[in-house]
Scaffold this active site. Structure first.
Site, mmCIF file in Angstrom:
data_model
loop_
_atom_site.group_PDB
_atom_site.id
_atom_site.type_symbol
_atom_site.label_atom_id
_atom_site.label_comp_id
_atom_site.label_asym_id
_atom_site.label_seq_id
_atom_site.Cartn_x
_atom_site.Cartn_y
_atom_site.Cartn_z
ATOM 1 N N GLY A 66 43.835 36.621 71.224
ATOM 2 C CA GLY A 66 43.366 35.647 72.217
ATOM 3 C C GLY A 66 42.217 36.199 73.039
ATOM 4 N N ARG B 263 64.414 48.262 72.701
ATOM 5 C CA ARG B 263 64.816 49.032 71.503
ATOM 6 C C ARG B 263 64.032 50.327 71.388
ATOM 7 N NH1 ARG B 263 64.543 43.920 68.939
ATOM 8 N NH2 ARG B 263 62.589 44.429 67.883
ATOM 9 N N TYR C 232 53.839 25.413 81.941
ATOM 10 C CA TYR C 232 53.216 26.744 82.012
ATOM 11 C C TYR C 232 53.729 27.503 83.238
ATOM 12 C CZ TYR C 232 49.488 30.263 82.001
ATOM 13 O OH TYR C 232 48.781 31.442 81.977
ATOM 14 N N LYS D 190 56.225 30.788 83.096
ATOM 15 C CA LYS D 190 55.827 32.109 83.598
ATOM 16 C C LYS D 190 56.766 32.581 84.697
ATOM 17 C CE LYS D 190 52.054 33.102 81.181
ATOM 18 N NZ LYS D 190 51.947 34.294 80.315
ATOM 19 N N TYR E 7 65.757 42.234 82.899
ATOM 20 C CA TYR E 7 65.780 43.328 81.917
ATOM 21 C C TYR E 7 65.590 44.674 82.605
ATOM 22 C CZ TYR E 7 66.249 41.260 77.307
ATOM 23 O OH TYR E 7 66.764 40.660 76.185
ATOM 24 N N THR F 111 40.340 34.053 84.922
ATOM 25 C CA THR F 111 39.533 35.082 84.262
ATOM 26 C C THR F 111 38.601 34.408 83.267
ATOM 27 O OG1 THR F 111 41.301 36.679 84.564
ATOM 28 C CG2 THR F 111 39.704 37.183 82.849
#
Ligand code: UDP
Length: 318
Positions: free
Chosen positions: A10, A106, A145, A149, A159, A175
Site C-alpha cells: 500500500g 507466536r 473504519y 481501528k 494482547y 499522510t
C-alpha cells in the site's frame, strides 16, 4: 531484523518496506492487493532480503521462519475505499488485527499497528492528544473504519496485558506523498490529479474544515522509531501545520501552476470539522518532529504524479 509488513504494497506500507530494505532489514511484505499495488514494491523485489506473500490476513496469516517484528498496516484507508468495502474494512481491523497479533505472539516479536486520527472522530478538544477518548458516531458510514481501528487498539492492548506481546500503537494523521493512488479519493491526490489535468478542484462542503498533512517520509520515520522501541503508545504522528481544505486547494493550484476553478460538492456524513495532532509525546519519546513542510511535500508529490503514466483523474465523491 526480519520484519513482516501487512499492507506492505500500500501507500504507507510500501514506503516503510523501502526504508527497511535500505537500512538492511529483511522484509516480508504481506498484501492481498485489494488496495495495494504491485508496482509500489516491484523495485524492491531485486533485493534478496525482500519477499512478497499474497494473503488476505482477515482469513489467516502464515509466515514461515522466525519473525522479529510485525508492522500491521493492512486496511483500506481512504474514505472512498473503506466506504466501498465496509465489511472487509471491519474484518481486517478485527480478524486481521487478531491474526497479526497472533503472529507476533507466536514469534515473541515486536508488534506495531497503524491506528488513525479517526479514533478521535469529530474531535472535542484541539489539538488532539493521545489521552482524548474521541467523539465517534458508532453507527455512521465512517464507523466501519473508525470503530474497526478503535477495536484494533483495544485488541492490541488486551494482547499486551494478557499475553505479554510487545505492542505499540501509532495514530497516523493525514499522510500524503509518493505512491498515493491517483484514484484513492483523498483530498491531496484528488486536488493534484485534478490540477494537473486542468480540471476543477472538488471541494466537499464549505472547504473551511481543516486537516494537518504529513509527508510520508516523516511518518515512516515515526513508524521506525516505534518499531525500534518498546513503547506501548498510543503515539500521534502527524504534521501539526493545520490548513483548511480551501487553503490546500490554493496551494496545490500555485504549485502545479494551474488556475483551475473549484467546484463545491456535498460534505460526506460525519466528516470531522477540525483535525490537528498534538505531537509533543512523539517529540519527548523519540525527538521526532516532521521535517518536510506542506509546500515541499506537495512539490515532491506533484512531481511524482506528473511522472506517472496516464494518471486516473477521476475524483471519487463520497
Ligand atoms: N475532501 C475534499 N475534496 C476531495 C476529497 C476530500 O474537499 O476531493 C475533503 C474531505 O471532505 C475532508 C478533507 O478533504 O474534509 C480530507 O479528506 P480525506 O479523504 O483526504 O481524508 P480524511 O477525511 O480521512 O481526513
Amino acid at each position: 531484523m526480519r520484519v513482516v509488513v501487512t499492507g506492505g504494497a500500500g501507500f504507507i506500507g510500501s514506503n516503510l518496506c523501502e526504508r527497511l530494505i535500505e537500512r538492511g532489514d529483511e522484509v516480508v511484505c504481506v498484501d492481498d492487493f485489494s488496495s495495494g499495488v504491485l508496482d509500489n514494491v516491484r523495485h524492491l523485489t531485486e533485493s534478496p532480503r525482500f519477499s512478497i506473500s499474497r494473503q488476505d490476513i482477515s482469513a489467516g496469516l502464515t509466515v514461515d521462519g522466525h519473525v522479529d517484528a510485525v508492522a500491521h498496516l493492512a486496511s483500506p484507508a481512504s474514505p472512498p475505499d473503506y466506504l466501498r468495502r465496509p465489511l472487509e474494512t471491519l474484518a481486517v481491523g478485527s480478524r486481521g488485527t487478531e491474526n497479526a497479533l497472533e503472529l507476533a505472539f507466536r514469534n515473541g516479536a515486536r508488534f506495531i499497528i497503524s491506528s488513525t486520527s479517526e479514533v478521535y472522530g469529530d474531535p472535542l478538544a484541539h489539538p488532539q492528544r493521545e489521552s482524548d477518548w474521541g467523539n465517534v458516531n458508532p453507527i455512521g458510514p465512517r464507523s466501519v473504519y473508525d470503530e474497526a481501528k478503535r477495536y484494533a487498539e483495544a485488541l492490541t492492548m488486551a494482547y499486551r496485558r494478557t499475553k505479554g506481546v510487545n505492542t505499540g500503537i501509532v495514530r497516523v494523521f493525514n499522510t500524503y506523498g509518493v505512491r498515493m493512488r491517483a484514484d484513492d479519493g483523498r483530498v491531496v491526490s484528488n486536488f493534484i490529479t485534478q490540477a494537473l489535468a486542468g480540471k476543477a478542484l472538488s471541494i466537499y462542503g464549505s472547504g473551511e474544515q481543516t486537516r494537518s498533512f504529513c509527508y510520508v517520509d516523516d511518518l515512516v520515520g515515526g513508524l521506525l522509531a516505534m518499531l525500534g522501541s518498546d513503547e506501548p503508545g498510543p503515539v500521534n504522528f502527524g504534521n501539526p501545520e493545520e490548513r483548511t481544505v480551501t487553503e490546500l486547494a490554493d496551494l496545490v493550484c500555485r504549485i502545479v501552476g494551474s488556475d483551475a476553478a473549484v467546484e463545491y460538492h456535498a460534505l460526506p456524513q460525519d466528516d470531522p470539522t477540525r483535525r490537528c495532532p498534538d505531537i509533543s509525546l512523539a517529540g519527548r519519546l523519540f525527538g521526532w518532529a516532521p521535517r518536510v513542510g506542506i509546500e515541499e511535500g506537495l512539490r515532491r508529490t506533484t512531481a511524482w504524479f506528473a511522472a506517472q503514466p496516464e494518471p486516473d483523474t477521476a475524483a471519487q465523491l463520497c
